[in-house]
Each structure stands twice: as C-alpha cells, then as structure tokens.
Write a protein that holds these residues in place. Sequence first.
Motif, PDB file in Angstrom:
ATOM      1  N   VAL A   1      37.388  66.337  43.391  1.00  0.00           N
ATOM      2  CA  VAL A   1      36.419  67.328  42.934  1.00  0.00           C
ATOM      3  C   VAL A   1      37.177  68.303  42.055  1.00  0.00           C
ATOM      4  CG1 VAL A   1      34.791  69.108  43.625  1.00  0.00           C
ATOM      5  CG2 VAL A   1      35.098  67.079  45.056  1.00  0.00           C
TER       6      VAL A   1
ATOM      7  N   PRO B   1      38.288  71.535  39.956  1.00  0.00           N
ATOM      8  CA  PRO B   1      38.028  72.956  40.208  1.00  0.00           C
ATOM      9  C   PRO B   1      37.074  73.521  39.163  1.00  0.00           C
ATOM     10  CG  PRO B   1      40.183  72.658  39.222  1.00  0.00           C
ATOM     11  CD  PRO B   1      39.638  71.284  39.509  1.00  0.00           C
ATOM     12  N   GLU B   2      36.465  74.632  39.479  1.00  0.00           N
ATOM     13  CA  GLU B   2      35.564  75.293  38.543  1.00  0.00           C
ATOM     14  C   GLU B   2      36.362  75.767  37.330  1.00  0.00           C
ATOM     15  OE1 GLU B   2      32.223  76.090  38.388  1.00  0.00           O
ATOM     16  OE2 GLU B   2      32.029  74.606  39.984  1.00  0.00           O
ATOM     17  N   PRO B   3      35.864  75.531  36.127  1.00  0.00           N
ATOM     18  CA  PRO B   3      36.599  76.000  34.953  1.00  0.00           C
ATOM     19  C   PRO B   3      36.546  77.520  34.873  1.00  0.00           C
ATOM     20  CG  PRO B   3      34.502  75.070  34.299  1.00  0.00           C
ATOM     21  CD  PRO B   3      34.651  74.817  35.761  1.00  0.00           C
ATOM     22  N   PRO B   4      37.549  78.118  34.270  1.00  0.00           N
ATOM     23  CA  PRO B   4      37.524  79.580  34.149  1.00  0.00           C
ATOM     24  C   PRO B   4      36.404  80.005  33.198  1.00  0.00           C
ATOM     25  CG  PRO B   4      39.352  78.682  32.898  1.00  0.00           C
ATOM     26  CD  PRO B   4      38.745  77.547  33.675  1.00  0.00           C
ATOM     27  N   PRO B   5      35.882  81.196  33.369  1.00  0.00           N
ATOM     28  CA  PRO B   5      34.798  81.631  32.477  1.00  0.00           C
ATOM     29  C   PRO B   5      35.314  81.817  31.054  1.00  0.00           C
ATOM     30  CG  PRO B   5      35.524  83.436  33.879  1.00  0.00           C
ATOM     31  CD  PRO B   5      36.226  82.202  34.359  1.00  0.00           C
TER      32      PRO B   5
END
Length: 186
Positions: free
Chosen positions: A109, A111-115
């Motif tokens: 999974v 990770p969430e990408p940085p904004p």
Amino acid sequence: MAEHDSDREDREPDEKGVPFDEEAAWAAIVAGYGEEPPDPPGSRPFRPIEDLALPDPEPIGGKGDETKTEPVKPLGSSISFAPGVGPRDHTAPEPSEDDFDEDDEGHFVPPEPPPLPTADTTAKFAWLGMIGGPVLLLLAVLLGWEMTWWLTTLGVGGFLGGCATLVVRMKTDDEDGDGPGRGAVV
C-alpha cells in the motif's frame, strides 16, 4: 550490361511453342471457384469447435474404410461467443490473505503523497500573464476588436513578463550544497 544480355539470350526459351491461352486459364479459375479442394490422404477432417470434445466420428464404410468420415455437424465459418463469455470478459480473482506464504508481507500500500506546494502571489500573477496574454490577443482577433496599443502591450507584455518571472524564480539544484562528482551518498 552487354555481357549480361548476351548470356540471357542463350537461356531464354523459344517462343515457337504453343502460346499461352489466357482465356482458358481464367475459365479454369472461374470454374473451380467455391469448390473446396480434397483433403490430403491420411488427414483428419475438419471439426468445428463445438465438436472438439466429442469422440472422433465413425468412418462411413465401417472400420476398414478410414478415408471417408461423416462430420457430426456442418462446418462453421467462425467462432462466436455469447455476450459476457468471451476471453476479454475474464476477470482475475481477488487476492486473499490465504494466497500468501509466511514469508510474504502482504499487499503493498503506497504511502499518501505529500500535498502540492501552494503558490505564492507572484507565481500566480506570472502564470496569469503568461497564459492570459496570448488568450487576450486570441480573443481580440476572434471577436474582431480593434488592436489598440494598450491591448497589444498588455497581451505581449503579460506573456513576456510572466515567462521572465517564472524563469528567474526557478529553483536550481545548487541549493543542496552537493557538488557534482561526489558520487553516491548513503
């Protein structure tokens, strides 16, 4: 060239024989159109895909006559699938936790990408000038506006000023302090 032509004269056939009858050749082609050539000896007859799971058909003349066989169904011209049954409709089964061994760690999974970074006011106006200037000139041409000096200055100046601002504000890689040639850093 002259040497090759003289060699060919000896090898060319004489035209004194019977001339080629083109009309007879076309008549033979047309007469044989649509007929299926006979199968070569020892070959098995064609069977449609629906009949492939069935046993081989029995010869017509009994067990002694192997050359003549009777197909179970008439020959088909193509394979057709019912809607939703074809090879492109196959879906892979969903993986479950039972599919993994003890060594497997499970599904990856990310990770969430940085904004995305927020743009400052100067960058927003630079993009507005770079895109808005040509759009303003295009609208003036399409709508038939009179090209006054201020309209042309605003369009061309906005484009050039926006491009120059964005190029000057570009970040360089020298800020990290890593000079070229240092090699890999662990």
